[in-house]
Design a protein around this motif. Structure first.
Motif, PDB file in Angstrom:
ATOM      1  N   GLY A 179       0.830  -1.220   0.000  1.00 13.14           N
ATOM      2  CA  GLY A 179       0.000   0.000   0.000  1.00 13.14           C
ATOM      3  C   GLY A 179       0.857   1.260   0.000  1.00 13.14           C
ATOM      4  O   GLY A 179       0.447   2.295  -0.536  1.00 13.14           O
ATOM      5  N   TYR A 180       2.050   1.186   0.576  1.00 13.85           N
ATOM      6  CA  TYR A 180       2.916   2.367   0.669  1.00 13.85           C
ATOM      7  C   TYR A 180       3.308   2.889  -0.719  1.00 13.85           C
ATOM      8  O   TYR A 180       3.677   4.058  -0.870  1.00 13.85           O
ATOM      9  N   LEU A 181       3.217   2.013  -1.746  1.00 17.79           N
ATOM     10  CA  LEU A 181       3.631   2.449  -3.091  1.00 17.79           C
ATOM     11  C   LEU A 181       2.760   3.602  -3.592  1.00 17.79           C
ATOM     12  O   LEU A 181       3.226   4.446  -4.361  1.00 17.79           O
ATOM     13  N   ARG A 182       1.501   3.650  -3.096  1.00 20.63           N
ATOM     14  CA  ARG A 182       0.621   4.766  -3.494  1.00 20.63           C
ATOM     15  C   ARG A 182       1.209   6.101  -3.053  1.00 20.63           C
ATOM     16  O   ARG A 182       1.051   7.112  -3.705  1.00 20.63           O
ATOM     17  N   ALA A 183       1.911   6.091  -1.888  1.00 21.29           N
ATOM     18  CA  ALA A 183       2.513   7.333  -1.386  1.00 21.29           C
ATOM     19  C   ALA A 183       3.743   7.733  -2.202  1.00 21.29           C
ATOM     20  O   ALA A 183       4.216   8.861  -2.104  1.00 21.29           O
ATOM     21  N   LEU A 184       4.281   6.804  -3.006  1.00 21.81           N
ATOM     22  CA  LEU A 184       5.449   7.116  -3.842  1.00 21.81           C
ATOM     23  C   LEU A 184       5.026   7.534  -5.254  1.00 21.81           C
ATOM     24  O   LEU A 184       5.808   8.103  -6.012  1.00 21.81           O
ATOM     25  N   GLU A 185       3.763   7.230  -5.589  1.00 25.21           N
ATOM     26  CA  GLU A 185       3.235   7.546  -6.929  1.00 25.21           C
ATOM     27  C   GLU A 185       3.412   9.010  -7.316  1.00 25.21           C
ATOM     28  O   GLU A 185       3.825   9.299  -8.450  1.00 25.21           O
ATOM     29  N   PRO A 186       3.127   9.976  -6.403  1.00 29.17           N
ATOM     30  CA  PRO A 186       3.260  11.388  -6.799  1.00 29.17           C
ATOM     31  C   PRO A 186       4.666  11.745  -7.296  1.00 29.17           C
ATOM     32  O   PRO A 186       4.831  12.701  -8.044  1.00 29.17           O
ATOM     33  N   PHE A 187       5.692  10.967  -6.887  1.00 27.00           N
ATOM     34  CA  PHE A 187       7.064  11.251  -7.334  1.00 27.00           C
ATOM     35  C   PHE A 187       7.339  10.684  -8.727  1.00 27.00           C
ATOM     36  O   PHE A 187       8.423  10.864  -9.265  1.00 27.00           O
ATOM     37  N   GLY A 188       6.370   9.932  -9.263  1.00 29.51           N
ATOM     38  CA  GLY A 188       6.564   9.354 -10.595  1.00 29.51           C
ATOM     39  C   GLY A 188       7.022   7.909 -10.569  1.00 29.51           C
ATOM     40  O   GLY A 188       7.371   7.358 -11.616  1.00 29.51           O
TER      41      GLY A 188
END
Ligand code: UD1
Length: 408
Positions: A324-333
């Motif tokens: 789930g944490y990958l969603r928090a990295l999405e904004p960085f591309g």
């Protein structure tokens, strides 16, 4: 709500010293409840989760004093009371009250624990162990007149359930055998503390044998935090810098060092230090998180930004849905896909962004991603990261990162 401001794209160089391990300090702090005397616990990290644990044992009469990195816990005048639910809900480690309070007082209100919610985190094995020692369930309480040694066979290795079983077995009447136990370094660290307090614990390959005793005050120093060590090594690698972590145990990091090797990193291992840098092009790699001595589940979110160079796969066998944490990295591309039980990270071009820490390790993964991305980024919910990392702003700044913590 605090937030980290990070100006990324700056290579990190230098060395930092590993703090004491959060996952070792917390069970030791709760287990002091089954001792009678004054305990000294060295190298206790000053982090949010430890402060909450201290408040929880203080509610039960423990007198706690911090002198620099040492914690002195006087357990000579303990009295049972129901713990504060709001404190319990702040940390996962409050589950250790189940074993320690039941063993110390013959009574425990079932803790509603909190902490990171990256997956459902059942406590059925903890409860089964308590019942095997003679505990009885009465509504929201567990009670026991006297815990009795038992034969416990865990169906799979659980750090938490093994820790609760060890705490109860140390003071239960007679002999206990624990099969299927978790072998993480923090489990051994807890045993070392209990042994220093007079416990009789022997590890064999297939079981742990414990003979119950009355325990006096114990004395131990907390082992270095292998997850924190892996985090700062990663910070150096992802920024094309070169970081040394001192005061760590390279043996405990061997599965992580194996990943760095496969990635093509240049790694130098000393007796209590590791240095890592990336000189060539990183290679795509696969990571499988498994019980110790496998790759630690807590380091897989930390590895995710590293995998965004050349792509790679993550398969977490401990927490199958810990992506789930990958969603928090999405904004960085960061580009990724999750199928069934595997996350694939694709080679990504990163840019600055604002995000929030979804959980402790996911929050640090966001900080690491922000350190890679050029420009100014913000990671909100900084408290989530401060629960488990000691002075992350200071340590990263010392390595040359442009990081500030703000409290708007
Ligand atoms: C786990 C990690 C630990 C890490 C922590 C936080 C392992 C083996 N454990 O510890 O190193 O510090 O997460 O990320 O890597 N389970 C049950 N019933 C129970 C208890 C656990 O089914 O009563 C299952 C869990 O769902 C999970 C597995 O056992 O799939 C391991 O859980 P456990 O080791 O107990 O988790 P933590 O102690 O929280």
């Amino acid at each position: 709500m605090k937030s980290f401001s990070i100006i990324g794209g700056v290579p990190l160089f230098g060395s930092v010293t590993a703090s004491g391990s959060k996952n070792a300090a917390l069970p030791i702090i709760f287990s002091t409840l089954v001792t009678r005397g004054v305990c000294r616990i060295g190298r206790v990290p000053d982090i949010g989760d430890v402060r909450v644990a201290i408040e929880l044992i203080s509610e039960l009469g423990a007198k706690v004093r911090r002198v620099d990195g040492d914690l002195y816990v006087d357990t000579r005048h303990l009295t049972y009371r129901d713990h504060s639910a709001d404190l319990c809900c702040m940390i996962r480690a409050s589950t250790y009250l189940l074993g320690s309070s039941l063993a110390a007082f013959g009574r425990c209100k079932l803790p509603q624990s909190g902490g990171c919610n990256f997956s459902p985190r059942p406590i059925d094995m903890h409860l089964d162990a308590a019942l095997a020692f003679g505990g009885e369930r009465a509504g929201e309480y567990l009670t026991a007149t006297k815990l009795k040694g038992a034969v416990i066979s865990f169906p799979k290795p659980s750090v938490g359930a093994t820790i609760n079983a060890l705490i109860m077995a140390s003071v239960a009447e007679g002999e206990t055998l624990i099969r299927g136990y978790a072998r993480e370094p923090h489990v051994i660290a807890l045993s070392d503390f209990l042994i220093s307090a007079g416990a009789d614990i022997t590890f064999t390959d297939s079981f742990v044998r414990v003979v119950g005793r009355e325990l006096h005050g114990g004395d131990v120093s907390v082992i270095p935090d292998m997850i924190e060590a892996g985090t700062y090594l990663t910070a150096g690698l992802i920024t094309h810098g070169r970081v040394t972590v001192r005061g760590c145990d390279p043996k405990e990091l061997s599965s992580y060092l194996d990943l760095l090797d496969r990635l093509g990193a240049d790694v130098t291992v000393g007796s209590s230090s590791v240095t890592a840098s990336l000189t060539g092009d990183p290679k795509p790699v696969a990571v499988t998180a498994e019980p110790y001595p496998g790759f630690p589940t807590d380091l897989q979110p930390i590895a995710a930004p590293l995998l965004s160079f050349a792509g790679g796969e993550i398969y977490d066998r401990v927490w199958q849905s810990r992506y789930g944490y990958l969603r928090a990295l999405e904004p960085f591309g960061i580009r990724y896909s999750v199928t069934a039980d595997t996350a694939r990270i694709h080679p990504s071009v990163l840019h600055n962004a604002d995000t929030a820490a979804p959980d402790l390790r996911g929050g640090m993964a966001a900080i690491l991603t922000a350190l890679m991305a050029k420009g100014e980024s913000r990671v909100n919910s900084a408290e989530t990261v401060l629960r488990g990392y000691e002075q992350p702003t200071e340590k990263l700044s010392y390595l040359g990162a442009h990081v500030t913590l703000s409290d708007p």
